[in-house]
Design an enzyme around this catalytic site. Structure first.
Site, PDB file in Angstrom:
ATOM      1  CG  HIS A 285     -14.363  26.580  13.236  1.00  0.00           C
ATOM      2  ND1 HIS A 285     -14.346  26.308  11.694  1.00  0.00           N
ATOM      3  CD2 HIS A 285     -13.232  25.923  14.386  1.00  0.00           C
ATOM      4  CE1 HIS A 285     -13.437  26.248  11.987  1.00  0.00           C
ATOM      5  NE2 HIS A 285     -12.737  25.978  13.806  1.00  0.00           N
TER       6      HIS A 285
ATOM      7  N   GLY B  10     -15.758  25.710   9.847  1.00  0.00           N
ATOM      8  CA  GLY B  10     -14.184  25.335   9.530  1.00  0.00           C
ATOM      9  C   GLY B  10     -14.824  23.914   8.932  1.00  0.00           C
ATOM     10  CG  HIS B  11     -13.788  21.713  13.402  1.00  0.00           C
ATOM     11  ND1 HIS B  11     -14.180  23.416  13.930  1.00  0.00           N
ATOM     12  CD2 HIS B  11     -12.632  21.215  12.679  1.00  0.00           C
ATOM     13  CE1 HIS B  11     -12.611  22.585  14.246  1.00  0.00           C
ATOM     14  NE2 HIS B  11     -11.652  22.245  13.280  1.00  0.00           N
TER      15      HIS B  11
ATOM     16  NE  ARG C  48      -4.580  27.911  19.810  1.00  0.00           N
ATOM     17  CZ  ARG C  48      -3.809  26.736  18.974  1.00  0.00           C
ATOM     18  NH1 ARG C  48      -3.944  26.840  17.390  1.00  0.00           N
ATOM     19  NH2 ARG C  48      -3.363  25.769  19.375  1.00  0.00           N
TER      20      ARG C  48
END
Ligand code: PAF
Length: 283
Positions: free
Chosen positions: A34, A36-37, A187
């Site tokens: 996502h 963040g990655h 998640r």
């Protein structure tokens, strides 16, 4: 981008680049990538000559009753994202590459891992420290990037790399949030629409407690008020913990004194529906 599944192939590809003096940046992940990655990959692209991203859903960090089997796996989509980000290498090993038959050594993650996530998920941080040290040995990066979102994991990894004298610089990437503040996490995809609305209560509670602390309220009072605030925001959520800890050691604090910005971390974990979420902010 080159996708590599074996240690031998990755090692020989990286050896060539290292001979040319290239700086290797590494972003370990479990996939389901996502924003963040992406932000960690972008940091690596800025600071290294070559970026390696690993995707490996690590069985050693899941407890027997946890979501290893249902953890989202979407290698093709993830590879597409990494191509967009112009990553040079995707390392996507099978379980027997990382844990070949007879593999029997584990890293003990020590005192940082004894509380909070470590206490709720016995063996979790030993599994994280073990896989990250194996991946560090395979990739031998000069710099590696981890999200601040998993603050306790970050502390465990920093300590592990320091204690084992692994020559890697660990860089923390900021938590990337949805527009309403929910921290991005693989998640989050488990949440129903109703749960998703309550999930933002974790972040709202953190902000609320942070403001109380900075306004001079005593630490215990701020925590209690934060618990009430969480029930208001997430009436169906189950708060697991809300605490105020030293950012490096994860020792719980008994009073708040802002020695330097970021030295204190407010941490929260809660289950919304069947999904366990964690978040934190530094003050
Ligand atoms: O944060 C994660 O995705 C994992 O815990 C990590 C660091 C890739 C180890 O499996």
């Amino acid at each position: 981008m080159r996708t590599i599944a074996t240690i031998t192939e990755l090692r020989s590809a990286l050896a060539l680049l290292r001979e040319q003096g290239k700086r290797v940046g590494f972003v370990p992940t479990m996939g389901a990538l996502h924003e963040g990655h992406r932000s960690l990959v972008r940091l690596s692209k800025q600071q290294a000559d070559v970026t390696v991203v690993s995707i490996f859903v690590n069985p050693a960090q899941f407890g027997p009753a946890e979501d290893f089997d249902r953890y989202p796996r979407m290698l093709e989509t993830d590879a597409g994202i990494l191509i967009e980000e112009e990553v040079e290498f995707l390392f996507a090993p099978a379980v027997d590459q990382i844990y070949p038959h007879g593999h029997d050594t584990r890293i003990y993650a020590g005192s940082i891992a004894s509380r909070y996530e470590g206490a709720r998920r016995p063996g979790h941080f030993d599994g994280v420290a073990t896989v990250v040290s194996i991946l560090f040995n395979i990739v031998q990066p000069q710099i590696a990037f981890f999200g601040q979102k998993d603050a306790q994991q970050l502390s465990v990894i920093r300590r592990m790399a320091g204690d084992l004298a692994i020559p890697v610089e660990i860089i923390a990437g900021p938590t990337i949030r949805e527009a309403d503040g929910l921290a991005m996490s693989s998640r989050n995809s488990y949440l129903s629409n109703a749960e998703r609305m309550e999930a933002v209560g974790l972040f709202q509670t953190l902000i609320f407690v942070g403001e109380l602390l900075l306004a001079g309220h005593p630490l215990e009072a701020a925590k209690l008020a934060g618990m009430d605030e969480f029930s208001r925001f997430a009436p169906h959520g189950m708060l697991d913990y809300l605490d105020i800890v030293h950012s490096e050691t994860f020792q719980p604090m008994t009073s708040f004194e802002r020695l330097e910005p970021g030295s204190t971390t407010i941490i929260i974990a809660a289950t919304i529906g069947t999904t366990r979420l964690i978040d934190n902010i530094q003050v």
